[in-house]
Write a protein that holds these residues in place. Sequence first.
Motif, PDB file in Angstrom:
ATOM      1  N   CYS A 279       1.730  72.562  11.240  1.00  0.00           N
ATOM      2  CA  CYS A 279       0.727  71.490  11.582  1.00  0.00           C
ATOM      3  C   CYS A 279       0.972  70.236  10.999  1.00  0.00           C
ATOM      4  O   CYS A 279       1.092  70.259   9.731  1.00  0.00           O
ATOM      5  N   SER A 280       0.654  68.851  11.527  1.00  0.00           N
ATOM      6  CA  SER A 280       0.994  67.719  10.940  1.00  0.00           C
ATOM      7  C   SER A 280      -0.291  67.268  10.156  1.00  0.00           C
ATOM      8  O   SER A 280       0.278  66.464   8.997  1.00  0.00           O
ATOM      9  N   LEU A 281      -1.158  68.285   9.671  1.00  0.00           N
ATOM     10  CA  LEU A 281      -2.331  67.859   8.959  1.00  0.00           C
ATOM     11  C   LEU A 281      -2.326  68.477   7.445  1.00  0.00           C
ATOM     12  O   LEU A 281      -3.156  68.296   6.626  1.00  0.00           O
ATOM     13  N   GLY A 282      -1.181  69.413   7.362  1.00  0.00           N
ATOM     14  CA  GLY A 282      -0.953  70.121   6.037  1.00  0.00           C
ATOM     15  C   GLY A 282      -0.955  68.942   4.768  1.00  0.00           C
ATOM     16  O   GLY A 282      -0.424  68.262   4.831  1.00  0.00           O
ATOM     17  N   PRO A 283      -1.627  69.613   3.739  1.00  0.00           N
ATOM     18  CA  PRO A 283      -1.873  68.770   2.582  1.00  0.00           C
ATOM     19  C   PRO A 283      -0.168  68.611   2.219  1.00  0.00           C
ATOM     20  O   PRO A 283       0.675  69.553   2.112  1.00  0.00           O
TER      21      PRO A 283
ATOM     22  N   ASP B 133      -8.355  69.253  -0.061  1.00  0.00           N
ATOM     23  CA  ASP B 133      -9.301  70.485  -0.343  1.00  0.00           C
ATOM     24  C   ASP B 133      -9.919  70.978   0.835  1.00  0.00           C
ATOM     25  O   ASP B 133     -10.030  72.361   1.203  1.00  0.00           O
ATOM     26  N   MET B 134     -10.481  70.222   1.740  1.00  0.00           N
ATOM     27  CA  MET B 134     -11.329  70.377   2.968  1.00  0.00           C
ATOM     28  C   MET B 134     -10.357  70.974   4.157  1.00  0.00           C
ATOM     29  O   MET B 134     -10.363  72.014   4.672  1.00  0.00           O
ATOM     30  N   LEU B 135      -8.942  70.366   4.026  1.00  0.00           N
ATOM     31  CA  LEU B 135      -7.937  71.076   4.806  1.00  0.00           C
ATOM     32  C   LEU B 135      -7.634  72.487   4.526  1.00  0.00           C
ATOM     33  O   LEU B 135      -7.313  73.130   5.208  1.00  0.00           O
TER      34      LEU B 135
ATOM     35  N   ALA C 170     -11.688  68.491   9.589  1.00  0.00           N
ATOM     36  CA  ALA C 170     -11.949  68.995   8.432  1.00  0.00           C
ATOM     37  C   ALA C 170     -11.240  67.797   7.494  1.00  0.00           C
ATOM     38  O   ALA C 170     -11.913  67.231   6.547  1.00  0.00           O
ATOM     39  N   GLN C 171     -10.192  67.212   7.699  1.00  0.00           N
ATOM     40  CA  GLN C 171      -9.876  65.890   7.062  1.00  0.00           C
ATOM     41  C   GLN C 171     -10.626  64.909   7.203  1.00  0.00           C
ATOM     42  O   GLN C 171     -11.097  64.081   6.334  1.00  0.00           O
ATOM     43  N   CYS C 172     -11.435  64.819   8.189  1.00  0.00           N
ATOM     44  CA  CYS C 172     -12.443  63.715   8.521  1.00  0.00           C
ATOM     45  C   CYS C 172     -13.613  63.802   7.526  1.00  0.00           C
ATOM     46  O   CYS C 172     -14.014  62.906   6.712  1.00  0.00           O
ATOM     47  N   ILE C 173     -14.176  65.144   7.856  1.00  0.00           N
ATOM     48  CA  ILE C 173     -15.442  65.217   6.827  1.00  0.00           C
ATOM     49  C   ILE C 173     -15.148  65.346   5.364  1.00  0.00           C
ATOM     50  O   ILE C 173     -16.001  65.199   4.416  1.00  0.00           O
ATOM     51  N   GLY C 174     -13.715  65.893   4.904  1.00  0.00           N
ATOM     52  CA  GLY C 174     -13.588  65.749   3.555  1.00  0.00           C
ATOM     53  C   GLY C 174     -13.644  64.268   2.839  1.00  0.00           C
ATOM     54  O   GLY C 174     -13.899  64.390   1.813  1.00  0.00           O
TER      55      GLY C 174
ATOM     56  N   VAL D  55     -17.387  72.504  10.802  1.00  0.00           N
ATOM     57  CA  VAL D  55     -18.032  71.623  10.167  1.00  0.00           C
ATOM     58  C   VAL D  55     -19.477  71.739   9.759  1.00  0.00           C
ATOM     59  O   VAL D  55     -19.972  71.435   8.823  1.00  0.00           O
ATOM     60  N   ILE D  56     -20.038  72.741  10.532  1.00  0.00           N
ATOM     61  CA  ILE D  56     -21.484  73.027  10.260  1.00  0.00           C
ATOM     62  C   ILE D  56     -21.582  73.857   8.882  1.00  0.00           C
ATOM     63  O   ILE D  56     -22.378  73.586   8.198  1.00  0.00           O
ATOM     64  N   GLN D  57     -20.438  74.779   8.644  1.00  0.00           N
ATOM     65  CA  GLN D  57     -20.608  75.680   7.601  1.00  0.00           C
ATOM     66  C   GLN D  57     -20.300  74.915   6.263  1.00  0.00           C
ATOM     67  O   GLN D  57     -20.594  75.305   5.057  1.00  0.00           O
TER      68      GLN D  57
END
Length: 725
Positions: A716-720, A693-695, A460-464, A303-305
């Motif tokens: 994993c379930s979060l893949g695009p 994109d963030m994922l 990543a999904q959230c901050i995207g 997140v920081i990066q």
Amino acid sequence: MGSRWRKAKMALGLNLCAYLPRTSDDDDYRSLPSSERPSDAALLSLSNSANMAASRPVTPSPSAHGFRLPRSLSRSASKSSKQTCSICLTKMKQGAGHAIFTAECSHSFHFHCIASNVKHGNQICPVCRAKWKEIPMQSPSLNSPPGRAATNLAGWPQNDALMTVVRRLPPPRRDLSRRHVVPLFQAPEPGVFNDDEMLDHLRVVAESMNASDNSSLRTIEIKTYPEVSAVQRSSSYEDFTVLLHLKAAASATNQNPNRNHASCWPQLYQNPRAPVDLVTVLDTSGSMAGTKLALLKRAMGFVIQNLGSNDRLSVIAFSSTARRLFPLRLMSDTGRQQALHAVNSLVANGGTNIAEGLRKGAKVMEDRREKNPVASIILLSDGQDTYTVTGAGANKSQPNYQLLLPLSIHGSDNTGFHVPVHAFGFGADHDASSMHSISEISGGTFSFIENEAVIQDAFAQCIGGLLSVVVQELQVGVECMNPSLCLGPLKSGSYPSRVTADGKTGFIEVGDLYADEERDFLVSVKVPAEPSECETSLLKVNCVYRDPLTKEMTTLESDVVKIQRPEVVGLEVVSIEVDRQRNRFRAAEAMAEARTTAERGDLASAVSILENCRRLLSETVSAKAHDRLCVALDAELKEMQERMASRHVYEASGRAYILSGLSSHSWQRATARGDSTDGSSLIQAYQTPSMVDMLTRSQAMLLGSPSTQRLVQPSCSLGPQPNPR
């Protein structure tokens, strides 16, 4: 003399965290002869030498007296005691009553000499001209005794320095070899968190946006679909449905295929986006120890990066109490380094006081002097609040989860201050009901992280999404265009809606939209018979919203929705767009009903409710057309049935899975849900290109790291995934 030993350990904690085995020898320190105890100068020199050695792990070894100095530190302490102060040119002798400060460049000085030299901000060594990262300073907040040196990270507010030290705890009854690292001392926090880093970019950005013609990049597309295009003149409808479909424009970043992912000032003008103020409220209770905390630190590092240089971040850690590790700072290169340092200092111990963590997170947002256009709080916890909801005096049979939220977040104080809390339930032991309630009340989403290894992808999904806000304060208005028409209920999920008393106008409060996000609402209209009319005008839609960068308010209007009124109508063809969204609302209602039934202990009836919904969906126009959304809804309902197979399964994952699904459907926003690998899962239904994109960045980083490959499952379930809409 025993107090000197404790102060030495406190000094060590400024930058060095070591593991020590528990032993009773620590209590025997007072019995040592004075000749065997470290001197004041040696202890102080040890403190500063420890700061220089903090970049490499040092593990003190037990000795006859319970503590042995590492060799490098012993040599440094001995050498510094024989040096000459380069400012006053006098010897620095042990026991002379003067504190000694040793800088990271290895040059030593009397503390009072060097403190006077740097009190006006000079951070350069008088001998070698090296720039110091740490500076000596007198600080009453540390309660240092006279003559004892205190150091401060350059540019870091003293009252926010996190100091962790090693403390030997009494031996427990069981595992005598277990090691502990616990925070012992925390500098007092300011009463008001108005020390946020100042913003100087917003005015420049707004002027640049106004000077360029970017209005086409930040509009909302409005489409309307009546359930049928023609209604017989002699017929009337008590519940005629019109679908309102909204889609936010793509961000400028998404429109540029050659964009550079790095965040820098030139990009601010090429691909402008709204900067974010983000507060992360992180659970560091004892149950987070080990792999969980390591994965959390890694996710926070990502997140920081990936925050831009104009975004600001603050970090709150909570266990039995809460503390602000890091004030609201811009994520410049320096800000990132300081934030990473704060996150890496996290240690796990204590209970779970979610309410105190949220109170402090909300206070950071309330007290800030300046505000970025977008603001949000991320909450992560793996346990249940043991102080507010389930603590002494709480009603455990009917917990009031609203008590976990400060008044400023749930809006009871009518201040107009609203910051969404995006909650992440971590593992099988978290309180899904409380986390879902927190997010629902505040206007955020609830994600269920069943597989601990995907925490970074969930973040990543959230901050995207948060880094792609293009619309704010969106209000949708619906107006009847015929005096004989009347509005019925508005189906808007969790978005507040209302219809005026005369039934002629309705409103839906939507709020923020991410780039490319879509919203679908169903409007019910009472359509009378029109014996002499060939056409009936139903309604018109208008959208009012604020541009997050320019702050300008914009109003858009749709065309008037009309239906034909022939004398005779053939076979009525129902709009598949309307039928698709009817199915989504029907499925969400079944999920909510099944969850309520399961909480009463009747799992069989809950499964039956979901099964009846699946049967109804299979008979719809969308299902017969093999619509992807309908297929995905059926797969999701089936997954929920399986997670209600027994009380144990439901408690472990079923409740959290259903609640994260309800959160996603009610806000029409992507959430993380379990670890399903079903390709037809609706988990990806609300993902935007910015989220994908963030994922992609997150998964590329994880798969590229040998140390993390064993933790990450490729499926994993979060893949695009393609959007089934």
